[in-house]
Design a protein around this motif. Structure first.
Motif, short mmCIF file in Angstrom:
data_model
loop_
_atom_site.label_atom_id
_atom_site.label_comp_id
_atom_site.label_asym_id
_atom_site.label_seq_id
_atom_site.Cartn_x
_atom_site.Cartn_y
_atom_site.Cartn_z
N GLU A 1 47.01 70.73 -17.02
CA GLU A 1 46.40 70.38 -17.64
C GLU A 1 44.96 70.80 -16.96
O GLU A 1 44.86 71.31 -15.84
CB GLU A 1 46.16 68.80 -17.09
CG GLU A 1 47.82 68.26 -18.03
CD GLU A 1 48.05 68.19 -19.82
OE1 GLU A 1 46.12 68.35 -19.82
OE2 GLU A 1 48.26 67.62 -19.90
N ASP A 2 44.09 71.25 -18.23
CA ASP A 2 42.62 71.79 -17.91
C ASP A 2 41.79 70.52 -17.28
O ASP A 2 42.14 69.41 -17.66
CB ASP A 2 41.76 72.32 -19.14
CG ASP A 2 43.37 73.14 -20.03
OD1 ASP A 2 42.85 73.92 -19.24
OD2 ASP A 2 42.18 73.24 -20.67
N GLY A 3 40.50 70.54 -16.52
CA GLY A 3 40.41 70.30 -15.66
C GLY A 3 38.56 70.34 -16.99
O GLY A 3 38.35 71.42 -17.35
N LYS A 4 37.97 69.11 -16.01
CA LYS A 4 36.53 68.91 -17.53
C LYS A 4 35.84 68.25 -16.73
O LYS A 4 35.78 67.46 -16.02
CB LYS A 4 37.23 67.85 -18.70
CG LYS A 4 37.78 68.01 -19.42
CD LYS A 4 38.12 66.66 -21.28
CE LYS A 4 39.46 67.93 -21.67
NZ LYS A 4 40.14 66.60 -23.01
N ALA A 5 34.37 68.14 -17.03
CA ALA A 5 33.58 68.04 -16.21
C ALA A 5 32.59 67.54 -17.53
O ALA A 5 31.98 68.48 -18.72
CB ALA A 5 32.83 69.03 -15.45
N SER A 6 31.61 66.85 -17.88
CA SER A 6 30.31 66.07 -18.38
C SER A 6 29.91 65.33 -17.98
O SER A 6 29.13 64.58 -16.99
CB SER A 6 31.00 65.12 -19.11
OG SER A 6 32.08 63.61 -19.06
N ALA A 7 28.40 65.54 -18.10
CA ALA A 7 27.05 64.60 -17.81
C ALA A 7 26.73 64.32 -19.06
O ALA A 7 26.57 65.17 -20.17
CB ALA A 7 27.01 65.54 -16.44
N SER A 8 25.49 63.17 -19.23
CA SER A 8 24.96 62.41 -20.03
C SER A 8 23.54 61.46 -19.96
O SER A 8 23.18 61.64 -17.55
CB SER A 8 25.50 61.78 -20.89
OG SER A 8 25.88 60.45 -20.37
N ALA A 9 22.70 62.19 -19.53
CA ALA A 9 21.10 61.98 -19.14
C ALA A 9 20.40 61.64 -20.17
O ALA A 9 20.04 62.42 -20.95
CB ALA A 9 20.44 62.97 -18.41
N PHE A 10 19.42 60.04 -19.87
CA PHE A 10 18.50 59.42 -21.05
C PHE A 10 17.21 59.40 -20.60
O PHE A 10 17.42 58.88 -19.10
CB PHE A 10 18.86 58.89 -21.58
CG PHE A 10 18.37 57.72 -22.68
CD1 PHE A 10 18.65 57.95 -24.23
CD2 PHE A 10 17.17 56.28 -22.27
CE1 PHE A 10 16.79 57.61 -25.07
CE2 PHE A 10 16.73 56.26 -23.12
CZ PHE A 10 17.07 56.33 -24.23
N GLY A 11 16.13 59.31 -20.88
CA GLY A 11 14.54 59.17 -20.30
C GLY A 11 13.42 58.82 -21.20
O GLY A 11 13.23 58.99 -22.54
N LEU A 12 12.60 57.87 -21.15
CA LEU A 12 11.74 57.71 -21.35
C LEU A 12 9.88 57.17 -20.84
O LEU A 12 10.54 57.05 -19.28
CB LEU A 12 12.14 55.97 -21.95
CG LEU A 12 12.83 55.94 -23.23
CD1 LEU A 12 12.91 53.69 -23.47
CD2 LEU A 12 12.94 56.26 -24.54
N SER A 13 9.79 57.14 -21.00
CA SER A 13 7.89 58.02 -20.20
C SER A 13 7.21 57.02 -21.24
O SER A 13 7.07 57.19 -22.29
CB SER A 13 7.99 58.67 -19.80
OG SER A 13 7.63 59.72 -20.83
N GLY A 14 5.54 56.48 -20.68
CA GLY A 14 5.02 56.02 -21.46
C GLY A 14 3.58 55.98 -20.75
O GLY A 14 3.79 55.38 -19.46
N ALA A 15 2.32 55.96 -21.37
CA ALA A 15 1.42 56.17 -20.21
C ALA A 15 0.40 55.19 -21.03
O ALA A 15 -0.31 55.60 -22.54
CB ALA A 15 1.40 57.95 -19.63
N ALA A 16 -0.69 55.43 -20.66
CA ALA A 16 -2.24 54.58 -21.88
C ALA A 16 -3.25 56.02 -20.36
O ALA A 16 -3.40 56.40 -19.60
CB ALA A 16 -2.75 52.84 -21.22
#
Length: 231
Positions: free
Chosen positions: A88-103
């Motif tokens: 069985e093949d190996g698998k790797a995954s990743a996800s990233a999410f970001g928000l930013s705000g400034a005045a």
């Protein structure tokens, strides 16, 4: 090649713009699309190469902005079993999410405009992997979520966790044209990070390992370069 072409393109644009008398017209209602290089590196999310966002002027010299970053990566690692074994093949995954705000408070109306401000940023990253198995028949795969040491997917290292930062900022915006600018800034702020528990599942058994959290106060170790397109 990309490392050569990008500086060359920026140098060409700056050279062409130097022959113009550039004085931007910025007032309440002015707006821009932002393309950031460095993304959320200041939030220790080094997997972000950049992000997109928007800036809106509420009045002369005073603007607010928001940014969005997202990435999703996956990789298959072939088992390559030798007959009569199967695998069985190996698998790797990743996800990233970001928000930013400034005045932001922009000071001046010339071609070079310094600005100060304050902002807030948040990012979260998760990872998952399955190991390669070979046998006749192959054993069950082990699934690891949010590995403590992180995962490398397609040559990029991802570390699971969340980061929240409150910061003050100091930057300078340089207008190549009235509708196009480059800005660079640094930040001083407080950052809190937390890591999710590592979960390793083998068959019907799941082992959980606590990782911990931390905090940092200081100037960010990398600046943010932003290209703004006004319309």
């Amino acid at each position: 090649m990309k490392k050569i072409l990008l500086p060359l393109a920026l140098t060409t644009v700056i050279s062409l713009s130097s022959v113009q008398d550039v004085v931007p017209s910025l007032a309440g209602g002015s707006k821009a699309v932002l393309f950031s290089f460095g993304g959320l590196a200041f939030l220790s999310a080094g997997t972000f190469d950049g992000g997109v966002g928007a800036r809106y002027y509420l009045s002369d010299g005073f603007a607010v902005r928001a940014g969005l970053q997202f990435t999703s990566a996956s990789q298959t690692n072939p088992a390559n079993p030798v007959a009569p074994q199967t695998g069985e093949d190996g698998k790797a995954s990743a996800s990233a999410f970001g928000l930013s705000g400034a005045a932001e408070l922009h000071m001046g109306k010339g071609r070079v405009i310094p600005y100060v401000g304050a902002g807030l940023g948040f990012t979260t990253t998760s990872t998952e992997s399955k190991n390669i198995v070979v046998g006749n028949p192959p054993p069950a795969q082990t699934t690891t979520k949010n590995r403590t040491a992180g995962e490398t997917v397609n040559g990029t290292a991802y570390t699971s966790g969340s980061a929240l930062q409150v910061f003050g900022l100091l930057g300078v915006e340089f207008f190549l044209y009235k509708e196009l600018s480059l800005a660079a800034e640094y930040r001083l702020g407080y950052m809190s990070t937390s890591r999710p528990d590592q979960e390793v599942t083998s068959g019907t058994t799941t082992t959980t390992t606590k990782v911990g959290s931390g905090s940092t106060v200081g100037i960010s170790n990398s600046g943010l370069l932003t290209l703004a397109v006004y319309f």
